[in-house]
Design a protein around this motif. Structure first.
Motif, PDB file in Angstrom:
ATOM      1  N   ARG A 139      61.115  27.473  76.357  1.00 36.55           N
ATOM      2  CA  ARG A 139      60.057  26.593  75.847  1.00 36.55           C
ATOM      3  C   ARG A 139      59.484  27.157  74.553  1.00 36.55           C
ATOM      4  NH1 ARG A 139      54.257  26.121  77.007  1.00 36.55           N
ATOM      5  NH2 ARG A 139      53.682  23.975  76.641  1.00 36.55           N
ATOM      6  N   GLN A 140      59.257  28.474  74.562  1.00 31.13           N
ATOM      7  CA  GLN A 140      58.723  29.103  73.354  1.00 31.13           C
ATOM      8  C   GLN A 140      59.706  28.982  72.182  1.00 31.13           C
ATOM      9  OE1 GLN A 140      57.801  33.069  74.585  1.00 31.13           O
ATOM     10  NE2 GLN A 140      55.902  32.473  75.625  1.00 31.13           N
ATOM     11  N   ARG A 172      58.960  26.993  68.790  1.00 29.77           N
ATOM     12  CA  ARG A 172      59.129  27.596  67.456  1.00 29.77           C
ATOM     13  C   ARG A 172      60.053  26.755  66.579  1.00 29.77           C
ATOM     14  NH1 ARG A 172      60.526  33.506  69.085  1.00 29.77           N
ATOM     15  NH2 ARG A 172      60.531  32.450  71.003  1.00 29.77           N
ATOM     16  N   GLN A 173      61.162  26.316  67.174  1.00 22.98           N
ATOM     17  CA  GLN A 173      62.093  25.495  66.388  1.00 22.98           C
ATOM     18  C   GLN A 173      61.427  24.186  65.974  1.00 22.98           C
ATOM     19  OE1 GLN A 173      65.501  25.016  68.908  1.00 22.98           O
ATOM     20  NE2 GLN A 173      66.387  27.015  68.376  1.00 22.98           N
ATOM     21  N   LEU A 174      60.705  23.572  66.921  1.00 27.53           N
ATOM     22  CA  LEU A 174      60.028  22.312  66.598  1.00 27.53           C
ATOM     23  C   LEU A 174      58.946  22.530  65.537  1.00 27.53           C
ATOM     24  CD1 LEU A 174      59.669  20.547  70.048  1.00 27.53           C
ATOM     25  CD2 LEU A 174      61.099  19.853  68.121  1.00 27.53           C
ATOM     26  N   ARG A 175      58.219  23.628  65.616  1.00 27.89           N
ATOM     27  CA  ARG A 175      57.178  23.915  64.625  1.00 27.89           C
ATOM     28  C   ARG A 175      57.806  24.070  63.235  1.00 27.89           C
ATOM     29  NH1 ARG A 175      52.584  27.941  67.037  1.00 27.89           N
ATOM     30  NH2 ARG A 175      51.729  26.420  68.484  1.00 27.89           N
ATOM     31  N   GLY A 225      63.594  32.182  86.841  1.00 26.16           N
ATOM     32  CA  GLY A 225      63.751  30.827  86.291  1.00 26.16           C
ATOM     33  C   GLY A 225      62.538  30.417  85.464  1.00 26.16           C
ATOM     34  N   ARG A 226      61.360  30.754  85.984  1.00 24.96           N
ATOM     35  CA  ARG A 226      60.136  30.411  85.243  1.00 24.96           C
ATOM     36  C   ARG A 226      60.085  31.179  83.919  1.00 24.96           C
ATOM     37  NH1 ARG A 226      56.016  30.409  90.312  1.00 24.96           N
ATOM     38  NH2 ARG A 226      56.498  28.309  91.038  1.00 24.96           N
ATOM     39  N   ASP A 227      60.456  32.472  84.002  1.00 26.38           N
ATOM     40  CA  ASP A 227      60.475  33.279  82.773  1.00 26.38           C
ATOM     41  C   ASP A 227      61.474  32.698  81.771  1.00 26.38           C
ATOM     42  OD1 ASP A 227      58.568  34.922  83.853  1.00 26.38           O
ATOM     43  OD2 ASP A 227      59.983  36.533  84.404  1.00 26.38           O
ATOM     44  N   ALA A 228      62.658  32.340  82.283  1.00 23.22           N
ATOM     45  CA  ALA A 228      63.678  31.770  81.389  1.00 23.22           C
ATOM     46  C   ALA A 228      63.189  30.454  80.798  1.00 23.22           C
ATOM     47  CB  ALA A 228      64.982  31.557  82.152  1.00 23.22           C
ATOM     48  N   LEU A 229      62.551  29.625  81.644  1.00 21.13           N
ATOM     49  CA  LEU A 229      62.013  28.360  81.132  1.00 21.13           C
ATOM     50  C   LEU A 229      60.917  28.607  80.099  1.00 21.13           C
ATOM     51  CD1 LEU A 229      61.792  26.138  84.343  1.00 21.13           C
ATOM     52  CD2 LEU A 229      63.275  25.797  82.362  1.00 21.13           C
TER      53      LEU A 229
END
Length: 185
Positions: free
Chosen positions: A129-130, A134-137, A121-125
């Motif tokens: 998030r990454q 990237r999309q937000l950047r 779950g942490r990896d998926a999150l």
């Protein structure tokens, strides 16, 4: 006295004193009866008596043997019962130990599975998030270029300039976020 007198009248022998021939015949008959009893009757009575004695003694011996066998079987039964109780206690203890081991194994596997699920779950999150970053950047970069173009009044369409400017801007934002996150800790 009359008795003796009456005997005297009949021939000289009295009631109290028997005739000699009767005494001899009686003695011979008695001796013959004793001989028959001793020779035939007493041995058979003795054999019957001995048979009964042997039967009774044999019955007593058989009863004693049966009692000894019953006591031996009772002791054997008590030993088997004690062994069965000991075995049952051992099996019960083993079952408890097995149950405890199984319980611990299941709990350990559950913890491992929980840790694995949490890590996944942490990896998926983190991956999500990454991707969002990237999309937000990209969106922030294009919005910043449009906004800067409007402010400056010239078009920043040159791709190389635009990328360099956007990357610098995003790095400054990333550094500001990292400094803020470090300050919060």
């Amino acid at each position: 006295m009359n008795i003796i007198a009456a005997g005297d009248e009949e021939g000289g022998a009295g009631v109290i004193i028997p005739h000699w021939p009767e005494v001899i015949v009686g003695t011979i008959a008695f001796a013959l009866l004793c001989w028959v009893l001793i020779k035939f009757v007493f041995p058979r009575m003795e054999a019957t008596f001995q048979a009964r004695v042997h039967a009774i003694e044999g019955g007593i011996k058989r009863a004693e043997a049966a009692q000894a066998e019953a006591n031996r079987l009772l002791e054997q039964y008590k030993e088997q019962l004690a062994e069965a109780r000991t075995e049952a206690a051992r099996i019960r203890d083993e079952a408890r130990a097995d149950a405890t081991g199984i319980r611990e194994d299941i709990l350990a596997k559950a913890r491992e599975e929980s840790d694995r699920i949490i890590a996944a779950g942490r990896d998926a999150l983190q991956t999500e998030r990454q991707q969002i970053v990237r999309q937000l950047r990209a969106e922030i970069g294009s919005l910043a270029v449009d906004l800067a173009g409007r402010i400056v009044g010239e078009s920043l369409e040159d791709e190389a300039r635009r990328r360099g400017t956007v990357e610098r801007f995003l790095e400054e934002i990333g550094d500001a976020d990292a400094a803020g996150a470090a300050g919060r800790r």
